[in-house]
Design a protein around this motif. Sequence first.
Motif, PDB file in Angstrom:
ATOM      1  N   UNK A   1     -10.737  -4.881 -24.097  1.00 43.13           N
ATOM      2  CA  UNK A   1     -11.647  -5.205 -23.004  1.00 43.13           C
ATOM      3  C   UNK A   1     -12.035  -3.946 -22.212  1.00 43.13           C
ATOM      4  N   UNK A   2     -11.039  -3.100 -21.955  1.00 42.95           N
ATOM      5  CA  UNK A   2     -11.310  -1.887 -21.167  1.00 42.95           C
ATOM      6  C   UNK A   2     -12.362  -1.011 -21.845  1.00 42.95           C
ATOM      7  N   UNK A   3     -12.254  -0.855 -23.154  1.00 45.14           N
ATOM      8  CA  UNK A   3     -13.211  -0.013 -23.890  1.00 45.14           C
ATOM      9  C   UNK A   3     -14.607  -0.624 -23.822  1.00 45.14           C
ATOM     10  N   UNK A   4     -14.653  -1.936 -24.005  1.00 41.56           N
ATOM     11  CA  UNK A   4     -15.971  -2.598 -23.978  1.00 41.56           C
ATOM     12  C   UNK A   4     -16.605  -2.419 -22.605  1.00 41.56           C
ATOM     13  N   UNK A   5     -15.803  -2.626 -21.568  1.00 44.33           N
ATOM     14  CA  UNK A   5     -16.370  -2.508 -20.215  1.00 44.33           C
ATOM     15  C   UNK A   5     -16.917  -1.108 -19.971  1.00 44.33           C
ATOM     16  N   UNK A   6     -16.190  -0.112 -20.434  1.00 43.09           N
ATOM     17  CA  UNK A   6     -16.680   1.239 -20.145  1.00 43.09           C
ATOM     18  C   UNK A   6     -17.911   1.562 -20.999  1.00 43.09           C
ATOM     19  N   UNK A   7     -17.978   1.028 -22.228  1.00 49.79           N
ATOM     20  CA  UNK A   7     -19.199   1.231 -23.033  1.00 49.79           C
ATOM     21  C   UNK A   7     -20.390   0.526 -22.378  1.00 49.79           C
ATOM     22  N   UNK A   8     -20.133  -0.675 -21.868  1.00 56.49           N
ATOM     23  CA  UNK A   8     -21.213  -1.430 -21.224  1.00 56.49           C
ATOM     24  C   UNK A   8     -21.724  -0.679 -19.992  1.00 56.49           C
ATOM     25  N   UNK A   9     -20.778  -0.122 -19.268  1.00 57.47           N
ATOM     26  CA  UNK A   9     -21.154   0.563 -18.040  1.00 57.47           C
ATOM     27  C   UNK A   9     -22.014   1.790 -18.372  1.00 57.47           C
ATOM     28  N   UNK A  10     -21.599   2.546 -19.366  1.00 54.38           N
ATOM     29  CA  UNK A  10     -22.363   3.768 -19.645  1.00 54.38           C
ATOM     30  C   UNK A  10     -23.747   3.423 -20.227  1.00 54.38           C
ATOM     31  N   UNK A  11     -23.838   2.347 -20.984  1.00 54.64           N
ATOM     32  CA  UNK A  11     -25.155   1.937 -21.509  1.00 54.64           C
ATOM     33  C   UNK A  11     -26.063   1.451 -20.372  1.00 54.64           C
ATOM     34  N   UNK A  12     -25.473   0.700 -19.444  1.00 57.28           N
ATOM     35  CA  UNK A  12     -26.266   0.209 -18.301  1.00 57.28           C
ATOM     36  C   UNK A  12     -26.783   1.389 -17.483  1.00 57.28           C
ATOM     37  N   UNK A  13     -25.962   2.428 -17.355  1.00 63.85           N
ATOM     38  CA  UNK A  13     -26.409   3.598 -16.591  1.00 63.85           C
ATOM     39  C   UNK A  13     -27.563   4.303 -17.291  1.00 63.85           C
ATOM     40  N   UNK A  14     -27.446   4.421 -18.613  1.00 63.63           N
ATOM     41  CA  UNK A  14     -28.544   5.071 -19.365  1.00 63.63           C
ATOM     42  C   UNK A  14     -29.829   4.257 -19.214  1.00 63.63           C
ATOM     43  N   UNK A  15     -29.716   2.939 -19.198  1.00 65.37           N
ATOM     44  CA  UNK A  15     -30.919   2.101 -19.031  1.00 65.37           C
ATOM     45  C   UNK A  15     -31.480   2.234 -17.633  1.00 65.37           C
ATOM     46  N   UNK A  16     -30.591   2.321 -16.657  1.00 59.07           N
ATOM     47  CA  UNK A  16     -31.053   2.466 -15.270  1.00 59.07           C
ATOM     48  C   UNK A  16     -31.855   3.765 -15.129  1.00 59.07           C
ATOM     49  N   UNK A  17     -31.385   4.832 -15.780  1.00 56.18           N
ATOM     50  CA  UNK A  17     -32.092   6.110 -15.701  1.00 56.18           C
ATOM     51  C   UNK A  17     -33.494   5.968 -16.289  1.00 56.18           C
ATOM     52  N   UNK A  18     -33.615   5.234 -17.383  1.00 59.11           N
ATOM     53  CA  UNK A  18     -34.918   5.067 -18.043  1.00 59.11           C
ATOM     54  C   UNK A  18     -35.833   4.135 -17.247  1.00 59.11           C
ATOM     55  N   UNK A  19     -35.266   3.045 -16.737  1.00 60.07           N
ATOM     56  CA  UNK A  19     -36.108   1.981 -16.175  1.00 60.07           C
ATOM     57  C   UNK A  19     -36.223   1.996 -14.661  1.00 60.07           C
ATOM     58  N   UNK A  20     -35.214   2.532 -14.013  1.00 61.16           N
ATOM     59  CA  UNK A  20     -35.212   2.485 -12.557  1.00 61.16           C
ATOM     60  C   UNK A  20     -34.539   1.240 -12.005  1.00 61.16           C
ATOM     61  N   UNK A  21     -34.167   0.318 -12.857  1.00 67.25           N
ATOM     62  CA  UNK A  21     -33.387  -0.823 -12.362  1.00 67.25           C
ATOM     63  C   UNK A  21     -32.185  -1.044 -13.280  1.00 67.25           C
ATOM     64  N   UNK A  22     -31.215  -1.747 -12.707  1.00 67.97           N
ATOM     65  CA  UNK A  22     -29.927  -1.890 -13.356  1.00 67.97           C
ATOM     66  C   UNK A  22     -29.814  -3.183 -14.163  1.00 67.97           C
ATOM     67  N   UNK A  23     -29.690  -3.113 -15.468  1.00 69.61           N
ATOM     68  CA  UNK A  23     -29.456  -4.366 -16.199  1.00 69.61           C
ATOM     69  C   UNK A  23     -27.968  -4.666 -16.273  1.00 69.61           C
TER      70      UNK A  23
END
Length: 435
Positions: A386-408
């Motif tokens: 679970x810990x690994x998944x959460x941290x992967x999800x977090x880093x992907x969400x951050x990359x998307x936020x940088x591209x889109x300007x909003x947080x998925x």
Amino acid sequence: MAQKYYQKEIETMPVEEMKKLQSEKLVKQVKHVYDNVEYYRNLMDEKGVKPEDIKGIDDLYKLPFLSKADLRDAYPYGLLAKPLSECVRIQSTSGTTGRRVVAFYTQHDVDLWEDCCARAIVAAGGTKEDVCQVAYGYGLFTGGPGLNGGSHKVGCLTLPMSSGNTERQIQFMTDLKATILCCTPSYAAYIGESLKEQGYKPEDIPLKAGIFGAEPWTEEMRQSIQNTLGIKAYDIYGLTETSGPGVSFECSEQTGMHVNEDHFIAEIIDPDTGEVLPEGSKGELVFTSLDKEAFPLLRYRTRDICVLSRKKCSCGRTLIKMAKPMGRTDDMLIIRGVNVFPSQIETVLLKEGYEPNYQIVVDRVNNNDTFEVNVEMTADQFTDKVGDILSMEKSLAEAMKTMLGINPKVHLVAPKSIARSEGKAVRVIDKRKLI
Ligand code: ADP
Ligand code: ZN
């Protein structure tokens, strides 16, 4: 050596000469439409434009636009410009945006459409020595019939597979040594994934080129497909309303698609004001068909967002190029007031090492938009920690936020849990529209 052009004289025609040809054809086409299509004649009359006012392409802006709403209004025969007895074919849109449109063809129309597809196949290196596997759907959808006809014209050995039955696609591809694959990019990715699972390495796959279109796909997706299949992947664009695929096609430079300007005039307009924008501006793509007899749409608004460029191309073609459409005006999601295209999400995913297997789910809860992206982990990425998944999800969400300007909210899901597409992929579930 591979034949470089299918119709060299047209494809390399000096720009001024092409404009002259377009002007001559436009004058005739406007008259044909005015005389035979009451629906468009009324639109011209309302705007106070007569066929005599159109003396060449510089007068194009005077003509009224046609939109998908007009096609619906005029369904089924209202835009037909030839007697049905002279029509030999009907095709229909895939209904991606919910509303189907039917288009009619005379034999002449079918012929020119197939020529357009043949130009695309030759630009992708196709010759009569090739085995061309057409895995676009056949039937009302234009993908299969269009590329099938083009493949015949080039003289390829044509494999009319249609879409689906991936096992059989792979069997025929490998047994019959298909060298060119035509299908949607999402289906190409799926076929690639299946080949990989069966242990095929890129060098074991007989294909050399792919002609992929009918839906938006990113540059990153191109790289991924090219690497998996060991091919060069070429884009092709079109819509049922303008015949089907082959309105524009990519050459070896892979930097945009040459528009078949002898048959279609392309314009970019401001989607809000309808104003024609200069070359290089981003806006809505509008097409005028110059040669179609049965279903000759003038200034048809595609709703595809795109950019045109006359930059010289190393392939020698002088035809104007259109960039990869980034999506349609109606694909664009407005989430919490921010414009989001699925293609932006795809770009982030592939850059971050994920496969293009994802789905966007948008909803509205207590008057607030929710924005979730379900992303499949690859078999290598898969973990149940679970810990690994959460941290992967977090880093992907951050990359998307940088591209889109909003947080998925990103959810990583198990390999193979998102349905694969054999035609056009369904990337968005917008539950707000269902309310
Ligand atoms: P539908 O509108 O039901 O999808 P069509 O099958 O006629 O019907 O699809 C045409 C549309 O598909 C185009 O307007 C465009 O949005 C999309 N399309 C076709 N080719 C491409 C391409 N190469 N890149 C991006 N989008 C494409
Ligand atoms: Zn080129």
